[in-house]
Motif scaffolding. Structure first.
Motif, short mmCIF file in Angstrom:
data_model
loop_
_atom_site.label_atom_id
_atom_site.label_comp_id
_atom_site.label_asym_id
_atom_site.label_seq_id
_atom_site.Cartn_x
_atom_site.Cartn_y
_atom_site.Cartn_z
N CYS A 1 62.70 3.07 42.12
CA CYS A 1 61.63 2.28 42.75
C CYS A 1 62.25 1.09 43.49
N SER A 2 61.83 0.85 44.72
CA SER A 2 62.39 -0.26 45.51
C SER A 2 61.93 -1.62 45.00
N ASN A 3 60.81 -1.66 44.27
CA ASN A 3 60.29 -2.94 43.79
C ASN A 3 60.98 -3.43 42.51
N CYS B 1 53.23 -1.02 40.34
CA CYS B 1 54.42 -1.09 41.18
C CYS B 1 54.23 -0.19 42.40
N CYS B 2 55.29 0.49 42.85
CA CYS B 2 55.20 1.38 44.02
C CYS B 2 54.14 2.46 43.81
N ALA B 3 53.43 2.81 44.88
CA ALA B 3 52.44 3.88 44.81
C ALA B 3 53.13 5.22 44.60
N TYR C 1 63.20 4.51 46.78
CA TYR C 1 61.88 4.99 47.21
C TYR C 1 60.94 3.80 47.44
N THR C 2 60.21 3.83 48.55
CA THR C 2 59.26 2.75 48.88
C THR C 2 57.95 3.36 49.36
N LYS C 3 56.83 2.89 48.80
CA LYS C 3 55.51 3.32 49.29
C LYS C 3 54.50 2.23 48.95
N THR D 1 52.16 10.90 53.09
CA THR D 1 53.52 11.01 53.64
C THR D 1 54.09 9.66 54.09
N ASP D 2 53.34 8.57 53.86
CA ASP D 2 53.81 7.24 54.30
C ASP D 2 54.71 6.61 53.23
N PHE D 3 55.83 7.24 52.97
CA PHE D 3 56.82 6.68 52.05
C PHE D 3 58.18 6.78 52.71
N THR D 4 59.12 5.95 52.28
CA THR D 4 60.47 5.98 52.84
C THR D 4 61.49 6.23 51.73
N LEU D 5 62.58 6.87 52.09
CA LEU D 5 63.69 7.13 51.18
C LEU D 5 64.97 6.61 51.82
#
Length: 495
Positions: free
Chosen positions: A307-309, A332-334, A475-477, A484-488
């Motif tokens: 998780c990016s957070n 935290c992250c979705a 991972y960030t969302k 599909t709006d997440f980044t890796l």
């Protein structure tokens, strides 16, 4: 002489409060340092008890600083405090002091490990302490079953209790500042609230678990299932599978089903009524699906995606009719459908392979360097803000707007955040360094081999394949965004 001091409670001091023991040791070492013209510039408080070196965070921090040559010496009450663990760990600790030329000073003796006699004496003393440690553990194991049967077995005091003795037998007594939150958790769950909502509510009210900054879904669920809170003593709740036993990449802890637990009446008082406890268990039984964890790898992304957070590993969980990847920390992250994340990661590897094998093979490296710099700048901004929070806490304490208990409650949260950001910064710098040393052609061959074998591999094999080329994935969302709006952000291993 500039020195650090390392404070750690020993088994011989069981039954005494850790803060009391460490304060006593600190005073003794301070007096010793003053008499011998030693300037103590840092103190390492080890409040976590663990046999393994890697379960002692302050020791790891101390070894890093000793390796960097930050001190002329390290003070401790006796040599056992440093190295009464496994033989391999003892070797790591003594070698670090020896290689850096750092002295080990105790009130009894100063050890210079560059001196052959001191080196041999230190090895001998740690060997003897290791033998004593084994004998103590053997006695503890022998008495354990009897303690369970007597209802007076106490390992670590669970949330809501603190250790005490009754008729010279170790047991627990209610610690009301925490017990009130335990009762609240049970009542809220009986009233229909879920574990995530309960965690969020008690965190807002200032509750803090013993070993983390805040309560999560899992920590609330563990409290709600624990028969200790109705005056019972529980044993055999966990089983352990060693690394590699079933193809698992690391040691695995399995929570056993209730029918395998050993439960007996304890000497300690109950925090919640049995009727309320039974009501909560009945509700949980209707909601809970038992874990199928048996020590084998169930997710190709296990141990890879963070998780990016908060930096925690993302978990695969079946919900809403299918598998999702989500952070275990509430709020935290979705989450995202697991298949979407796996497909996106494989697509990243294919694109990277195309770039590495193209005429512009150096382009990916340049692009990743820009990503690293952006991430580094973001982390350092967060560090600056957290340092400001830390300074503000000290200022509010000095101004009298915070009392000492409030300060002690809030400061660990800021320190944990700073430690996490520091670790994140080190990871990014290490990744940048690895990237500079990576051979693009060798990397391309490894990625190609992974992609070729992936479709026909089973889940544990897929996980091993991804681990062979990927160090970790961030991972960030954001909440309330499209599926599909997440980044890796993928960090590859060096070749």
């Amino acid at each position: 002489m500039d020195a650090a001091q390392y404070l750690r409670k020993s088994r011989m001091e069981e039954g005494m409060e850790t803060e009391e023991v460490l304060a006593k040791h600190r005073k003794a070492l301070a007096d010793f340092a003053a008499r011998n013209n030693i300037h103590i510039i840092e103190t390492y408080y080890e409040v976590v008890s663990g046999e393994s070196l890697y379960a002692r965070p302050e020791m790891l921090r101390l070894l890093r600083d000793v390796e960097n040559g930050d001190y002329d010496a390290v003070l401790c009450m006796d040599l056992d405090r440093l190295s009464r663990g496994r033989m391999r760990d003892q070797g790591v600790i003594l070698d670090t002091f020896k290689d850096s030329g750092t002295l080990i000073i105790t009130p009894e003796k100063t050890y210079d490990l560059a001196d052959e006699l001191d080196d041999e004496l230190a090895e001998f003393k740690t060997f003897i302490s290791r033998r004593e440690y084994k004998i103590i553990n053997k006695r503890l194991r022998r008495g354990l079953q009897q303690s369970i049967q007597d209802g007076c077995y106490v390992a670590n005091a669970p949330y809501g209790y603190k250790k005490t003795t009754v008729d010279k037998k170790p047991t627990l007594e209610i610690y009301e500042p925490e017990a009130k939150f335990v009762r609240m958790m049970y009542q809220m769950y009986a009233d229909g609230y879920g574990c995530v909502s309960i965690a969020r509510q008690v965190n807002l009210l200032g509750a803090r678990p013993h070993r983390s900054a805040e309560f999560s879904r899992n920590s609330v669920a563990m409290i709600l299932r624990n028969p200790t809170y109705i005056g019972k003593v529980v044993w055999n709740q966990k089983s352990h599978i060693k690394k590699g036993a079933h193809g698992n990449a690391k040691h695995v802890t399995i929570y056993n089903p209730r029918e395998k637990w050993t439960i007996t009446d304890g000497l300690h008082p109950a925090i919640v009524e049995k009727e309320l406890y039974d009501q909560v268990q009945e509700i949980m039984a209707g909601r809970y699906r038992p874990s199928k964890q048996d020590g084998t790898v169930k997710s190709a992304l296990a141990g890879l995606v963070r998780c990016s957070n908060c930096g925690r590993n993302m978990q695969k969980l079946n919900m809403n009719g299918g598998p999702y990847l989500l952070c275990v920390k509430a709020g935290c992250c979705a989450s995202t459908k697991y298949d979407l994340v796996e497909a996106r990661l494989l697509q990243h590897l294919r694109e990277l392979l195309d770039e590495l094998t193209s005429a512009k093979g150096s382009a990916p490296k340049a692009g990743r360097e820009a990503d690293y710099k952006d991430m580094l700048a973001s982390v350092r901004r967060e560090q600056k803000a957290a340092e400001g929070q830390k300074a503000r806490l000290y200022e509010l304490l000095e101004l009298g707007e915070y009392d000492l208990p409030t300060f002690r409650e809030r400061m660990p949260v800021v320190k944990e955040k700073l430690a996490r950001l520091e670790a994140k910064e080190e990871e990014i710098l290490a990744a940048m360094d690895r990237d500079k040393r990576t051979d693009p052609q060798a990397q391309a061959r490894k990625i190609a081999a992974v992609l070729d074998a992936y479709d026909t591999a089973d889940i544990p094999q897929r996980n091993a394949l991804l681990h062979s080329v990927i160090d970790y994935v961030v991972y960030t969302k954001e909440k309330k965004t499209k599926p599909t709006d997440f980044t890796l952000q993928t960090f590859l291993k060096p070749n």
